[in-house]
Motif scaffolding. Sequence first.
Motif, mmCIF file in Angstrom:
data_model
loop_
_atom_site.group_PDB
_atom_site.id
_atom_site.type_symbol
_atom_site.label_atom_id
_atom_site.label_comp_id
_atom_site.label_asym_id
_atom_site.label_seq_id
_atom_site.Cartn_x
_atom_site.Cartn_y
_atom_site.Cartn_z
ATOM 1 N N LYS A 125 1.043 -8.755 -8.410
ATOM 2 C CA LYS A 125 -0.166 -9.169 -9.449
ATOM 3 C C LYS A 125 -1.144 -9.527 -8.540
ATOM 4 N N ASN A 126 -0.800 -9.950 -7.331
ATOM 5 C CA ASN A 126 -1.828 -10.695 -6.566
ATOM 6 C C ASN A 126 -2.540 -9.535 -5.674
ATOM 7 N N PRO A 127 -3.979 -9.532 -5.942
ATOM 8 C CA PRO A 127 -4.768 -8.694 -5.285
ATOM 9 C C PRO A 127 -4.856 -8.809 -3.591
ATOM 10 N N ILE A 128 -4.609 -10.106 -3.287
ATOM 11 C CA ILE A 128 -4.445 -10.346 -1.707
ATOM 12 C C ILE A 128 -3.409 -9.522 -1.259
ATOM 13 N N PHE A 129 -2.154 -9.573 -1.663
ATOM 14 C CA PHE A 129 -0.970 -9.060 -1.266
ATOM 15 C C PHE A 129 -1.205 -7.583 -1.203
ATOM 16 N N ILE A 130 -1.782 -7.205 -2.155
ATOM 17 C CA ILE A 130 -2.208 -5.406 -2.149
ATOM 18 C C ILE A 130 -3.007 -5.154 -1.074
ATOM 19 N N SER A 131 -4.002 -6.005 -1.049
ATOM 20 C CA SER A 131 -4.993 -5.455 0.127
ATOM 21 C C SER A 131 -4.193 -5.836 1.422
ATOM 22 N N GLN A 132 -3.506 -6.773 1.698
ATOM 23 C CA GLN A 132 -2.739 -6.874 2.645
ATOM 24 C C GLN A 132 -1.711 -5.797 3.187
ATOM 25 N N LEU A 133 -0.995 -5.130 2.253
ATOM 26 C CA LEU A 133 -0.208 -4.080 2.206
ATOM 27 C C LEU A 133 -0.835 -2.990 2.441
ATOM 28 N N LEU A 134 -2.010 -2.545 1.929
ATOM 29 C CA LEU A 134 -2.886 -1.357 2.267
ATOM 30 C C LEU A 134 -3.622 -1.618 3.817
ATOM 31 N N LEU A 135 -3.907 -2.629 4.247
ATOM 32 C CA LEU A 135 -4.480 -2.789 5.308
ATOM 33 C C LEU A 135 -3.229 -2.794 6.530
ATOM 34 N N SER A 136 -1.992 -3.029 6.127
ATOM 35 C CA SER A 136 -1.090 -3.072 7.131
ATOM 36 C C SER A 136 -0.601 -1.451 7.489
ATOM 37 N N PHE A 137 -0.983 -0.752 6.469
ATOM 38 C CA PHE A 137 -1.165 0.793 6.782
ATOM 39 C C PHE A 137 -2.226 1.343 7.570
ATOM 40 N N ILE A 138 -3.402 1.059 7.181
ATOM 41 C CA ILE A 138 -4.705 1.497 7.606
ATOM 42 C C ILE A 138 -4.961 1.140 8.863
ATOM 43 N N VAL A 139 -4.931 -0.181 9.213
ATOM 44 C CA VAL A 139 -5.304 -0.759 10.656
ATOM 45 C C VAL A 139 -4.605 -0.092 11.669
ATOM 46 N N VAL A 165 3.112 0.507 11.935
ATOM 47 C CA VAL A 165 3.116 0.545 10.491
ATOM 48 C C VAL A 165 4.115 -0.295 10.119
ATOM 49 N N ILE A 166 5.253 -0.011 10.310
ATOM 50 C CA ILE A 166 6.491 -0.725 9.736
ATOM 51 C C ILE A 166 6.635 -2.274 10.293
ATOM 52 N N ILE A 167 6.063 -2.522 11.586
ATOM 53 C CA ILE A 167 5.737 -3.865 11.912
ATOM 54 C C ILE A 167 4.863 -4.501 11.091
ATOM 55 N N SER A 168 3.610 -3.796 10.837
ATOM 56 C CA SER A 168 2.554 -4.379 10.332
ATOM 57 C C SER A 168 2.826 -4.858 8.746
ATOM 58 N N VAL A 169 3.794 -3.854 8.261
ATOM 59 C CA VAL A 169 4.227 -3.986 6.827
ATOM 60 C C VAL A 169 5.155 -5.146 6.532
ATOM 61 N N TRP A 170 6.194 -5.185 7.659
ATOM 62 C CA TRP A 170 6.889 -6.427 7.736
ATOM 63 C C TRP A 170 6.394 -7.960 7.783
ATOM 64 N N ASN A 171 5.408 -7.931 8.499
ATOM 65 C CA ASN A 171 4.178 -9.207 8.721
ATOM 66 C C ASN A 171 3.683 -9.321 7.340
#
Length: 89
Positions: A9-23, A59-65
């Motif tokens: 429900k938190n847009p910040i979390f969703i953007s963090q998750l998407l960026l953890s894949f993309i970056v 990507v896994i490390i980034s998602v973990w973070n």
Amino acid sequence: MINWKIRFKNPIFISQLLLSFIVPILGYFGLTAQDITTWASLFSLLVDAFSNPYVVVLVIISVWNAVTDPTTRGIKDSNLAKQYEFLKK
């Protein structure tokens, strides 16, 4: 246990998750978002990225973070966070 319902429900979390894949993918291949101009180039990039074990680990490390809460031990949310039904204001 992680309170996924409240996190999504938190847009910040969703953007963090998407960026953890993309970056990590863009960084490894030396690209910017402006370089992805067609669906074919995006698909090709994703195939190349997930065919490369090093990029998958990045990507896994980034998602973990993005997922872990550094204020609690382990990967669980605090007992208080688990009880949330709505985002805390």
